[in-house]
Design a protein around this motif. Structure first.
Motif, PDB file in Angstrom:
ATOM      1  N   VAL A   6      47.127  22.604 -18.972  1.00 54.64           N
ATOM      2  CA  VAL A   6      47.855  21.558 -19.656  1.00 54.64           C
ATOM      3  C   VAL A   6      46.170  21.020 -18.685  1.00 54.64           C
ATOM      4  O   VAL A   6      45.774  21.026 -17.999  1.00 54.64           O
ATOM      5  CB  VAL A   6      48.271  21.262 -18.557  1.00 54.64           C
ATOM      6  CG1 VAL A   6      48.934  19.610 -18.551  1.00 54.64           C
ATOM      7  CG2 VAL A   6      49.770  21.561 -18.634  1.00 54.64           C
ATOM      8  N   ASP A   7      45.865  19.368 -20.170  1.00 57.75           N
ATOM      9  CA  ASP A   7      44.748  19.092 -20.228  1.00 57.75           C
ATOM     10  C   ASP A   7      45.246  17.503 -18.916  1.00 57.75           C
ATOM     11  O   ASP A   7      46.070  16.675 -18.825  1.00 57.75           O
ATOM     12  CB  ASP A   7      44.202  18.336 -21.105  1.00 57.75           C
ATOM     13  CG  ASP A   7      43.612  17.429 -21.035  1.00 57.75           C
ATOM     14  OD1 ASP A   7      42.680  17.688 -19.641  1.00 57.75           O
ATOM     15  OD2 ASP A   7      42.691  16.976 -21.820  1.00 57.75           O
ATOM     16  N   PRO A   8      44.323  18.091 -17.122  1.00 59.62           N
ATOM     17  CA  PRO A   8      45.383  16.700 -16.433  1.00 59.62           C
ATOM     18  C   PRO A   8      44.858  15.526 -16.769  1.00 59.62           C
ATOM     19  O   PRO A   8      45.676  13.941 -16.397  1.00 59.62           O
ATOM     20  CB  PRO A   8      44.837  17.134 -15.417  1.00 59.62           C
ATOM     21  CG  PRO A   8      43.583  18.066 -15.896  1.00 59.62           C
ATOM     22  CD  PRO A   8      44.095  18.978 -17.409  1.00 59.62           C
ATOM     23  N   ASP A   9      43.281  15.392 -17.728  1.00 58.47           N
ATOM     24  CA  ASP A   9      43.574  13.959 -17.768  1.00 58.47           C
ATOM     25  C   ASP A   9      44.247  13.430 -19.435  1.00 58.47           C
ATOM     26  O   ASP A   9      44.432  11.953 -18.861  1.00 58.47           O
ATOM     27  CB  ASP A   9      42.095  13.976 -18.968  1.00 58.47           C
ATOM     28  CG  ASP A   9      41.181  14.298 -17.034  1.00 58.47           C
ATOM     29  OD1 ASP A   9      40.988  14.271 -16.229  1.00 58.47           O
ATOM     30  OD2 ASP A   9      39.440  15.450 -17.139  1.00 58.47           O
ATOM     31  N   SER A  10      44.642  14.176 -20.020  1.00 61.07           N
ATOM     32  CA  SER A  10      45.242  13.796 -21.196  1.00 61.07           C
ATOM     33  C   SER A  10      47.774  13.981 -20.923  1.00 61.07           C
ATOM     34  O   SER A  10      47.932  12.854 -20.811  1.00 61.07           O
ATOM     35  CB  SER A  10      45.442  14.788 -22.281  1.00 61.07           C
ATOM     36  OG  SER A  10      44.535  14.627 -22.804  1.00 61.07           O
ATOM     37  N   MET A  12      50.784  12.876 -19.658  1.00 55.90           N
ATOM     38  CA  MET A  12      50.872  11.659 -18.039  1.00 55.90           C
ATOM     39  C   MET A  12      52.184  11.761 -17.224  1.00 55.90           C
ATOM     40  O   MET A  12      52.513  11.311 -16.478  1.00 55.90           O
ATOM     41  CB  MET A  12      51.540  10.249 -18.876  1.00 55.90           C
ATOM     42  CG  MET A  12      53.058  10.333 -19.803  1.00 55.90           C
ATOM     43  SD  MET A  12      53.050   9.251 -20.901  1.00 55.90           S
ATOM     44  CE  MET A  12      54.853   9.209 -21.057  1.00 55.90           C
ATOM     45  N   GLY A  13      51.769  12.956 -16.934  1.00 62.63           N
ATOM     46  CA  GLY A  13      53.920  13.711 -16.039  1.00 62.63           C
ATOM     47  C   GLY A  13      54.942  13.426 -16.879  1.00 62.63           C
ATOM     48  O   GLY A  13      55.638  12.925 -15.920  1.00 62.63           O
ATOM     49  N   SER A  26      55.141  22.676 -14.043  1.00 58.90           N
ATOM     50  CA  SER A  26      55.765  22.091 -12.581  1.00 58.90           C
ATOM     51  C   SER A  26      55.481  20.634 -12.780  1.00 58.90           C
ATOM     52  O   SER A  26      53.900  20.547 -12.522  1.00 58.90           O
ATOM     53  CB  SER A  26      56.200  22.915 -11.217  1.00 58.90           C
ATOM     54  OG  SER A  26      56.297  22.332 -10.652  1.00 58.90           O
ATOM     55  N   LEU A  27      55.755  19.953 -12.291  1.00 58.75           N
ATOM     56  CA  LEU A  27      54.967  18.348 -11.337  1.00 58.75           C
ATOM     57  C   LEU A  27      54.304  18.555 -10.599  1.00 58.75           C
ATOM     58  O   LEU A  27      53.410  18.375  -9.512  1.00 58.75           O
ATOM     59  CB  LEU A  27      55.593  17.098 -12.306  1.00 58.75           C
ATOM     60  CG  LEU A  27      55.646  16.934 -13.923  1.00 58.75           C
ATOM     61  CD1 LEU A  27      57.319  15.948 -13.687  1.00 58.75           C
ATOM     62  CD2 LEU A  27      54.875  16.389 -14.374  1.00 58.75           C
ATOM     63  N   GLY A  28      55.389  18.993  -9.744  1.00 64.71           N
ATOM     64  CA  GLY A  28      55.088  19.249  -8.142  1.00 64.71           C
ATOM     65  C   GLY A  28      54.176  18.133  -7.419  1.00 64.71           C
ATOM     66  O   GLY A  28      55.446  17.031  -7.518  1.00 64.71           O
ATOM     67  N   ASP A  31      50.083  14.382 -10.609  1.00 60.80           N
ATOM     68  CA  ASP A  31      50.252  13.183 -11.313  1.00 60.80           C
ATOM     69  C   ASP A  31      51.121  13.750 -12.720  1.00 60.80           C
ATOM     70  O   ASP A  31      50.451  13.630 -13.808  1.00 60.80           O
ATOM     71  CB  ASP A  31      49.652  12.202 -11.431  1.00 60.80           C
ATOM     72  CG  ASP A  31      49.626  11.370 -10.227  1.00 60.80           C
ATOM     73  OD1 ASP A  31      51.144  11.121  -9.367  1.00 60.80           O
ATOM     74  OD2 ASP A  31      49.158  10.825  -9.733  1.00 60.80           O
ATOM     75  N   TYR A  32      49.777  15.317 -12.975  1.00 62.72           N
ATOM     76  CA  TYR A  32      50.485  15.609 -14.179  1.00 62.72           C
ATOM     77  C   TYR A  32      50.888  17.570 -14.081  1.00 62.72           C
ATOM     78  O   TYR A  32      50.942  17.766 -12.772  1.00 62.72           O
ATOM     79  CB  TYR A  32      48.465  16.552 -14.238  1.00 62.72           C
ATOM     80  CG  TYR A  32      48.146  16.630 -13.936  1.00 62.72           C
ATOM     81  CD1 TYR A  32      47.752  17.961 -13.040  1.00 62.72           C
ATOM     82  CD2 TYR A  32      47.358  15.577 -12.507  1.00 62.72           C
ATOM     83  CE1 TYR A  32      46.284  18.136 -12.592  1.00 62.72           C
ATOM     84  CE2 TYR A  32      46.093  16.360 -11.430  1.00 62.72           C
ATOM     85  CZ  TYR A  32      46.703  18.200 -11.696  1.00 62.72           C
ATOM     86  OH  TYR A  32      45.464  18.267 -11.199  1.00 62.72           O
ATOM     87  N   ALA A  33      51.342  18.180 -14.845  1.00 57.14           N
ATOM     88  CA  ALA A  33      52.118  18.592 -14.659  1.00 57.14           C
ATOM     89  C   ALA A  33      50.984  20.152 -15.019  1.00 57.14           C
ATOM     90  O   ALA A  33      49.753  20.122 -14.879  1.00 57.14           O
ATOM     91  CB  ALA A  33      52.411  19.386 -16.371  1.00 57.14           C
TER      92      ALA A  33
END
Length: 64
Positions: A6-10, A12-13, A26-28, A31-33
């Motif tokens: 998962v690219d955390p910069d792309s 949006m959760g 998981s979103l946990g 702010d991202y999966a």
């Protein structure tokens, strides 16, 4: 063996991936999966591909 990234910069959760495959995504508290399992078990590969295909941001990539 499959690996999901998962690219955390792309990301949006939005949670679509978690809804499709909660054993892997998981979103946990982020702010991202995040990916919970590496490598992906064979029985979850189809769900992971579906989650990647349905990600509106295209934030999930798959390596085989």
């Amino acid at each position: 063996m499959m690996k999901a990234i998962v690219d955390p910069d792309s990301c949006m959760g939005c949670g679509i991936c978690e809804g499709i495959c909660p054993d892997v995504f998981s979103l946990g508290e982020k702010d991202y999966a995040v990916v919970l399992i590496d490598p992906i078990p064979a029985n979850l590969e189809a769900d992971v591909r579906d989650a990647a295909d349905q990600c509106p941001e295209g934030a999930i990539s798959i390596e085989v």
